[in-house]
Design a protein around this motif. Structure first.
Motif: not given
Ligand SMILES: Cc1cc2nc3c(=O)[nH]c(=O)nc-3n(C[C@H](O)[C@H](O)[C@H](O)COP(=O)(O)OP(=O)(O)OC[C@H]3O[C@@H](n4cnc5c(N)ncnc54)[C@H](O)[C@@H]3O)c2cc1C
Ligand code: FES
Length: 369
Positions: A321-325, A347-349, A354-359
């Protein structure tokens, strides 16, 4: 029981129910005759006289004031909000999920749900008065995948459209087959914002979907198509940021394509990484074009991700999934903004990652559909 009595009873019942239905239809037409109502817009800067009885959304559209709307008035998109200071009556159950406490205080309402029954006072943002209707000619229709068509529409001679890359149009169908009424749906513009004489849309077939079935089965090159727009706040911010993380799935590629060209044509310095999620090879499209952009503009990187490649796909690229990338390739949110377009699930995933990464909410922009 005597047969004659039964017949008399049946006839009396039929007469009573006939009389009742006449009374109901007369009272309905009297009760629903709201006459002419005045719509006062922005403290008297515009006053419209409209026939009561229709939704506020369609009454305004009849007066060529186009309020954003994606679901065709079914109270499922929440885009058609307008501040109604007077004349809307109490908030309806269908509106409640879409109107926050703060918006209630500002008298926001779903214009597709509010019926014009009396004089009303409205506040409509100035930019909505720039939205226009266009009757275009469909000059091209191509299969991009087995279920996505690209529509190319030419504006009437002498007319121009100006939009921000990422925005969408409303597309109106005509009655077809068993569908007796026109419907309208939102479609992101996939063409370049620098092109003013035509528009391109990418439309994925939704099984049983009214508008997409119309496009995929009834529409023909040469037909006239009605569009209104541009709408929406999904467009480039970019100030103070170095890199744009772009994420899309399916027809969500449409506004991202427009955004990529916008950055390039304006000579903006941002790096761009475009993660495109698909199931198998047959769901990928615009591959050659994005590969060429990558060659010509080193600031752009294209990362197609296949969730379930078939053995015969011989897929050498990113798998999963795009989430893995995203998880693997985006280190942090420093000087980055994210632009996402696709299904709510995907999008939710992605937004969680992204939020976990600081967005933050201020650096994530999206259109979910
Ligand atoms: C801002 C915005 C931009 C959009 N841009 C695009 C775009 O560029 N390209 C594009 O193809 N679509 C886009 N859409 C979606 C589009 O507006 C329609 O919702 C979609 O095409 C379905 O319309 P329909 O009339 O065929 O289906 P409908 O008749 O409205 O729906 C039929 C049934 O399918 C379900 N359904 C509706 N949409 C979907 C879906 N996407 N997937 C699965 N089931 C669904 C409904 O719940 C319903 O049960 C966008 C939506 C929004 C809000
Ligand atoms: S038009 Fe979609 S909620 Fe009103």
């Amino acid at each position: 029981m005597d047969f004659g009595v039964i017949i008399k009873a049946v006839i009396s019942l039929a007469l009573i129910s006939g009389a009742l239905s006449v009374i109901i239809s007369i009272s309905e037409s009297v009760l629903n005759n709201y006459g002419t109502c005045e719509l006062d817009i922005n403290n008297g800067s515009k006053v419209l006289s409209v026939k009561g009885g229709s939704s506020l959304l369609s009454s305004l559209a009849n007066e060529r004031i186009f309020i954003p709307s994606a679901c065709g008035g079914k109270a499922t998109c929440g885009l058609c909000k307008v501040a109604v200071l007077e004349g809307a009556g109490p908030l309806l159950l269908t509106e409640e999920p879409y109107i926050t406490q703060e918006e209630r205080a500002q008298h926001m309402r779903l214009s597709c749900q509010v019926k014009v029954k009396t004089n009303m006072k409205l506040l409509i943002p100035d930019e909505l008065f720039n939205i226009k209707e266009y009757i275009c000619e469909l000059v091209g229709m191509d299969d991009m995948t087995y279920d996505i068509k690209r529509l190319r529409m030419k504006l009437p001679l002498g007319e121009e459209i100006h939009f921000k890359a990422g925005q969408f149009m409303q597309f109106y169908t005509k009655p077809y087959g068993k569908v007796k009424e026109e419907v309208f749906r939102a479609y992101s513009i996939s063409s370049k914002a620098s092109e003013h004489d035509h528009l391109e849309l990418l439309i994925r077939l939704v099984p049983e979907g009214i508008c997409t079935t119309y496009v995929h089965t009834a529409l023909k090159v040469g037909d006239k198509v009605r569009l209104s727009g541009p709408y929406g706040d999904f467009y480039l911010r970019g100030e103070g940021c170095d890199e744009l993380i772009m994420i899309a799935g399916g027809s969500g590629l449409a506004p991202i394509r427009s955004l990529v060209y916008d950055v390039i044509e304006k000579g903006l310095p941002h790096k761009m990484r475009f993660f495109f999620g698909a199931n198998t090879l047959r769901d990928l499209y615009y591959m050659d074009e994005f590969a060429q952009i990558e060659k010509d503009y080193p600031q752009f990187t294209f990362i197609p991700c296949l969730a379930r490649p078939e053995p015969e796909d011989n897929w050498q690229g990113q798998t999963g999934f795009v989430t893995v990338a995203l998880e693997e390739q985006v280190d942090n949110a420093e000087k980055k903004e994210a632009y996402l377009c696709g299904s709510p699930g995907m999008l939710n995933a992605c937004i969680t990652i992204l939020k976990n990464k600081g967005f933050t909410d201020d650096t994530i922009f999206f259109d979910k559909f």
